[in-house]
Motif scaffolding. Sequence first.
Motif, short mmCIF file in Angstrom:
data_model
loop_
_atom_site.label_atom_id
_atom_site.label_comp_id
_atom_site.label_asym_id
_atom_site.label_seq_id
_atom_site.Cartn_x
_atom_site.Cartn_y
_atom_site.Cartn_z
N GLY A 258 0.84 -1.20 0.00
CA GLY A 258 0.00 0.00 0.00
C GLY A 258 0.86 1.24 0.00
O GLY A 258 2.00 1.23 -0.46
N VAL A 260 1.90 5.21 -0.97
CA VAL A 260 1.93 6.02 -2.19
C VAL A 260 3.15 5.74 -3.05
O VAL A 260 3.06 5.61 -4.26
N GLN A 263 3.40 2.54 -5.62
CA GLN A 263 2.39 2.58 -6.67
C GLN A 263 2.63 3.72 -7.65
O GLN A 263 2.52 3.55 -8.87
N GLU A 264 2.98 4.90 -7.13
CA GLU A 264 3.21 6.03 -8.02
C GLU A 264 4.45 5.83 -8.87
O GLU A 264 4.48 6.23 -10.04
N ASN A 290 -0.82 -6.79 -7.68
CA ASN A 290 -0.97 -6.20 -6.35
C ASN A 290 -2.44 -5.96 -5.99
O ASN A 290 -2.85 -6.21 -4.86
N GLU A 291 -3.22 -5.48 -6.96
CA GLU A 291 -4.64 -5.26 -6.68
C GLU A 291 -5.34 -6.59 -6.39
O GLU A 291 -6.19 -6.67 -5.50
N LYS A 294 -4.60 -7.89 -2.85
CA LYS A 294 -5.30 -7.23 -1.74
C LYS A 294 -6.62 -7.93 -1.38
O LYS A 294 -7.17 -7.70 -0.31
N PHE A 321 -0.93 0.83 6.14
CA PHE A 321 -0.38 0.07 5.02
C PHE A 321 0.92 -0.64 5.38
O PHE A 321 1.36 -1.56 4.70
N ILE A 329 -3.37 5.06 3.46
CA ILE A 329 -3.44 5.29 2.02
C ILE A 329 -3.13 4.00 1.26
O ILE A 329 -2.09 3.37 1.43
N ASN A 330 -4.07 3.58 0.42
CA ASN A 330 -3.94 2.37 -0.40
C ASN A 330 -3.73 1.10 0.42
O ASN A 330 -3.24 0.09 -0.11
N SER A 331 -4.09 1.11 1.68
CA SER A 331 -3.86 -0.06 2.52
C SER A 331 -4.73 -1.24 2.09
O SER A 331 -5.91 -1.06 1.77
N ASN A 335 -9.52 -2.68 1.21
CA ASN A 335 -10.15 -3.68 0.34
C ASN A 335 -10.82 -4.76 1.16
O ASN A 335 -11.95 -5.18 0.87
#
Length: 439
Positions: A258, A260, A263-264, A290-291, A294, A321, A329-331, A335
Amino acid sequence: MTLTSSSHKVNVYGESLEAKTIAACLAKSGFFVGITEGLSCDINYHEKYLASEPGLNQLLEDMSAVGQLNHYSRKRSDANIHWVVYKGKSSDSLIKFILSLVRGKTEKQHIILTTSLGIGTHETIKLEVDLLLSRSESNERHEIITIPTFFREGTAISDFYAPQLLLIGTEEVPSNTIVSTLLSDTLGNARETRFMEGVDVEVVNNAISAFLAMRVSFINELSTLLESRNANFMSIIDAMSCDPRFGKNYNQAGCGFGGVALQEAVVNIQNLFKGFDSGSLMMQATLDINEDQKDILFRKFWRYFESDLSNKKVAIWGATFRPDTSSLINSPAINLVNALISESVEVNLYDPMIKSSKLDAELFDGSINVSFSKYEAIKGVDALFIVTDWDEFKDVDFELIKSNLNNPVIFDGRNIYEIQKMNQVGITYFGIGCNNYSN
């Protein structure tokens, strides 16, 4: 122009962890520093995310108390060193902001950029600033420097003064750049320092993070394959790690990365390949794996209860995360929680960094129960999930866990427990890369 110590007028722009750390550490190094909110940002960086950074709030208070650090509500007109930390996604907004800092200035301005924008940002801003100067009467050439974030959450202050790798993107001779003065303490302690062209720094920084993300996705994909074949994933990855060409870092399978940065970086490298017909197949695969990863804990949970989730209640240990941060963020926890809510499963969540009884409404698709201890969270639930490998989850009373669970089953997204131990205490255990039953 050589700046004297009395002419250093430093301002840091931003409200993120990076901005606060930079301002506090520069002030500690003896510079008089101002900090200003800067640009609005489309990534959710709440003040509460600073609470987990060891020593940062105290250092900010100490530097403010002795007058080394001052907070300003608007841009300082007298600053000549501007460190801009931008965590948003609009290059146009950043360009406009930079131009507003140098417009009308006859004295040389030094702009240091720490951004999450794509490769080419440094060159674009440099061209825009040069174009603005060509239309003015000033003979000064402003200095544009790119310095990617070189410290980690959880160890930000110590990393600032002794980073593993310090990348400095500038067209100036290293000895002439303001960074040599501003970061003299850091330069002396950095394990490696590279002065490079701005675009080269952007490529290096993004390529490193993208490769690490790709490595994590590969390990996760391999764990899924080996699990399907009932192979001993932990033994296999341990043997692979013995080869120095492979190494021991980023070898842990889990329920997805997760935050930033990774992923960025993948997206930025992916965008770099847009001129090629195939794009970057590896970068897209990294994101896709990765998605999918999760959702792995929910899929194991679904199969274990044979899709009958009616009246189920679960506990989740860990929401951030990763450990040593309070950022969600994005943890992967987001999901997992949303998948559980969609099936009307009641959720008790415990994380050592979540002190509020309410979480941000935009994170989840429904309400959950926030617990204030790990053992409170598991009372009377049907299963326990582990999402973040906080140290306090590694030393636990398994008999107490077993007695509190309606079904003695753990879904471990970080593989923090030994399968043999779970078998001994009679807990059914699902890790990543293994499905081991105690019965």
